[in-house]
Motif scaffolding. Sequence first.
Motif, PDB file in Angstrom:
ATOM      1  N   GLN A  84     -13.214   8.770 -29.931  1.00 17.09           N
ATOM      2  CA  GLN A  84     -12.333   7.973 -30.788  1.00 17.09           C
ATOM      3  C   GLN A  84     -10.908   8.031 -30.261  1.00 17.09           C
ATOM      4  O   GLN A  84     -10.421   9.102 -29.887  1.00 17.09           O
ATOM      5  CB  GLN A  84     -12.399   8.507 -32.212  1.00 17.09           C
ATOM      6  CG  GLN A  84     -11.552   7.747 -33.214  1.00 17.09           C
ATOM      7  CD  GLN A  84     -11.814   8.215 -34.636  1.00 17.09           C
ATOM      8  OE1 GLN A  84     -12.892   8.051 -35.174  1.00 17.09           O
ATOM      9  NE2 GLN A  84     -10.815   8.821 -35.243  1.00 17.09           N
ATOM     10  N   ALA A 112     -10.226   3.606 -32.767  1.00 15.06           N
ATOM     11  CA  ALA A 112     -11.205   2.805 -32.023  1.00 15.06           C
ATOM     12  C   ALA A 112     -12.272   3.733 -31.465  1.00 15.06           C
ATOM     13  O   ALA A 112     -11.970   4.656 -30.705  1.00 15.06           O
ATOM     14  CB  ALA A 112     -10.521   2.047 -30.892  1.00 15.06           C
ATOM     15  N   LYS A 113     -13.511   3.503 -31.843  1.00 18.03           N
ATOM     16  CA  LYS A 113     -14.618   4.361 -31.427  1.00 18.03           C
ATOM     17  C   LYS A 113     -15.313   3.732 -30.229  1.00 18.03           C
ATOM     18  O   LYS A 113     -15.658   2.555 -30.241  1.00 18.03           O
ATOM     19  CB  LYS A 113     -15.592   4.570 -32.579  1.00 18.03           C
ATOM     20  CG  LYS A 113     -14.947   5.225 -33.792  1.00 18.03           C
ATOM     21  CD  LYS A 113     -15.894   5.282 -34.967  1.00 18.03           C
ATOM     22  CE  LYS A 113     -15.216   5.899 -36.187  1.00 18.03           C
ATOM     23  NZ  LYS A 113     -14.088   5.063 -36.682  1.00 18.03           N
ATOM     24  N   LEU A 114     -15.548   4.560 -29.204  1.00 20.00           N
ATOM     25  CA  LEU A 114     -16.070   4.075 -27.929  1.00 20.00           C
ATOM     26  C   LEU A 114     -17.379   4.765 -27.580  1.00 20.00           C
ATOM     27  O   LEU A 114     -17.479   5.991 -27.634  1.00 20.00           O
ATOM     28  CB  LEU A 114     -15.044   4.332 -26.819  1.00 20.00           C
ATOM     29  CG  LEU A 114     -15.514   4.093 -25.380  1.00 20.00           C
ATOM     30  CD1 LEU A 114     -15.857   2.625 -25.168  1.00 20.00           C
ATOM     31  CD2 LEU A 114     -14.443   4.550 -24.396  1.00 20.00           C
ATOM     32  N   TRP A 125     -17.183  -0.912 -28.011  1.00 16.92           N
ATOM     33  CA  TRP A 125     -16.226  -0.518 -29.038  1.00 16.92           C
ATOM     34  C   TRP A 125     -16.816  -0.738 -30.421  1.00 16.92           C
ATOM     35  O   TRP A 125     -17.448  -1.756 -30.680  1.00 16.92           O
ATOM     36  CB  TRP A 125     -14.926  -1.307 -28.891  1.00 16.92           C
ATOM     37  CG  TRP A 125     -14.211  -0.997 -27.620  1.00 16.92           C
ATOM     38  CD1 TRP A 125     -14.247  -1.713 -26.456  1.00 16.92           C
ATOM     39  CD2 TRP A 125     -13.383   0.135 -27.374  1.00 16.92           C
ATOM     40  NE1 TRP A 125     -13.488  -1.091 -25.497  1.00 16.92           N
ATOM     41  CE2 TRP A 125     -12.939   0.042 -26.032  1.00 16.92           C
ATOM     42  CE3 TRP A 125     -12.965   1.215 -28.146  1.00 16.92           C
ATOM     43  CZ2 TRP A 125     -12.104   0.987 -25.449  1.00 16.92           C
ATOM     44  CZ3 TRP A 125     -12.132   2.158 -27.576  1.00 16.92           C
ATOM     45  CH2 TRP A 125     -11.700   2.041 -26.245  1.00 16.92           C
ATOM     46  N   GLU A 180     -13.117  -0.728 -34.440  1.00 12.74           N
ATOM     47  CA  GLU A 180     -11.712  -0.624 -34.075  1.00 12.74           C
ATOM     48  C   GLU A 180     -10.845  -1.269 -35.156  1.00 12.74           C
ATOM     49  O   GLU A 180     -11.226  -2.285 -35.736  1.00 12.74           O
ATOM     50  CB  GLU A 180     -11.448  -1.247 -32.704  1.00 12.74           C
ATOM     51  CG  GLU A 180     -11.755  -2.726 -32.584  1.00 12.74           C
ATOM     52  CD  GLU A 180     -13.188  -3.027 -32.172  1.00 12.74           C
ATOM     53  OE1 GLU A 180     -13.392  -3.983 -31.420  1.00 12.74           O
ATOM     54  OE2 GLU A 180     -14.105  -2.325 -32.651  1.00 12.74           O
ATOM     55  N   ARG A 237      -9.686  -6.657 -32.556  1.00  8.24           N
ATOM     56  CA  ARG A 237     -10.916  -6.507 -31.778  1.00  8.24           C
ATOM     57  C   ARG A 237     -10.591  -6.101 -30.348  1.00  8.24           C
ATOM     58  O   ARG A 237      -9.572  -6.521 -29.789  1.00  8.24           O
ATOM     59  CB  ARG A 237     -11.718  -7.809 -31.761  1.00  8.24           C
ATOM     60  CG  ARG A 237     -12.142  -8.296 -33.148  1.00  8.24           C
ATOM     61  CD  ARG A 237     -12.682  -9.710 -33.103  1.00  8.24           C
ATOM     62  NE  ARG A 237     -12.673 -10.321 -34.438  1.00  8.24           N
ATOM     63  CZ  ARG A 237     -12.864 -11.604 -34.654  1.00  8.24           C
ATOM     64  NH1 ARG A 237     -13.055 -12.428 -33.642  1.00  8.24           N
ATOM     65  NH2 ARG A 237     -12.842 -12.082 -35.889  1.00  8.24           N
ATOM     66  N   MET A 238     -11.493  -5.290 -29.762  1.00  5.55           N
ATOM     67  CA  MET A 238     -11.416  -4.942 -28.345  1.00  5.55           C
ATOM     68  C   MET A 238     -12.713  -5.387 -27.686  1.00  5.55           C
ATOM     69  O   MET A 238     -13.798  -5.242 -28.261  1.00  5.55           O
ATOM     70  CB  MET A 238     -11.196  -3.440 -28.165  1.00  5.55           C
ATOM     71  CG  MET A 238      -9.877  -2.965 -28.737  1.00  5.55           C
ATOM     72  SD  MET A 238      -9.633  -1.173 -28.650  1.00  5.55           S
ATOM     73  CE  MET A 238      -9.324  -0.962 -26.911  1.00  5.55           C
ATOM     74  N   ASP A 243     -15.955  -5.486 -25.355  1.00  2.00           N
ATOM     75  CA  ASP A 243     -16.878  -4.646 -24.603  1.00  2.00           C
ATOM     76  C   ASP A 243     -16.865  -5.110 -23.149  1.00  2.00           C
ATOM     77  O   ASP A 243     -16.821  -6.315 -22.873  1.00  2.00           O
ATOM     78  CB  ASP A 243     -18.300  -4.765 -25.164  1.00  2.00           C
ATOM     79  CG  ASP A 243     -18.381  -4.381 -26.630  1.00  2.00           C
ATOM     80  OD1 ASP A 243     -17.473  -3.677 -27.113  1.00  2.00           O
ATOM     81  OD2 ASP A 243     -19.355  -4.796 -27.295  1.00  2.00           O
ATOM     82  N   THR A 297     -10.183  -3.547 -20.793  1.00  5.40           N
ATOM     83  CA  THR A 297     -10.581  -4.178 -22.041  1.00  5.40           C
ATOM     84  C   THR A 297      -9.505  -5.168 -22.459  1.00  5.40           C
ATOM     85  O   THR A 297      -8.347  -5.055 -22.049  1.00  5.40           O
ATOM     86  CB  THR A 297     -10.816  -3.137 -23.161  1.00  5.40           C
ATOM     87  OG1 THR A 297     -11.403  -3.769 -24.290  1.00  5.40           O
ATOM     88  CG2 THR A 297      -9.507  -2.485 -23.580  1.00  5.40           C
TER      89      THR A 297
END
Length: 234
Positions: free
Chosen positions: A101, A119-121, A150, A153, A168-169, A171, A203
């Motif tokens: 994160q 933001a969790k990856l 992602w 986020e 948004r991020m 992928d 990204t």
Amino acid sequence: MKLPVTIAAFGLAALAAPLSAHAQDRAGYERAGQGSGGHVQVKAFVTGVLPDGKISDVETDIVGLPADTQTKANDNVVPTIAIEYFFTDAISVETICCLTQHDVDGTTGLPGAELVSDAKLVPATVTLKYHADLGAVKPYVGAGPAYFIWIDEQPGAATLPLGVTDFRMSDELGVALQAGVDIPLNDSGLALSIDAKRYFIDTTARWYAGDTLAIETEHKLDPWVIGAGLAWRF
């Protein structure tokens, strides 16, 4: 991005070329009872994820960001599981499982401003590895594709007064280069393992005010992922 992709492609080709011959050698070793371990190795790591996060390009800006705006993603330490299958004692394929994160904050232009929150990856990664046998120390190198996914986020607190309602991020697909060492601790497959990966991946971050795209920036991630822990081969 072209150089890391080229390096990874050459690395994968160099590792894959001798795979058939090594597989034949392993079959011979196993028939003779000379194999050094089982086909599967599981590793449990404590892993530091050290991303860059800087802006490489601003595509859209309707809010008037300062011209020198720059960003940095925070580091994180997480547990990681790696699962590895050995085709031979020298050639293996590995995948990892972890969730990390990160926040992204301003460094210049908007110093200290939180732009991205929690933001969790999921760094989905597969590497083809070559292991050298130096007796008590078994170093390895590897390379392979990585896909950054992602999850959940959120826009940072500093963007909410600008009217941002969604974030948004993207992928993205990239490559990972890897090096490490396994140090056997006993004759039952237990080892100390130290691993380092360098990812080459970007990204696109998009902040929305309602249905309007307010800010769109390209970010260089390129994290170092460094872990240490225990491995068990069976």
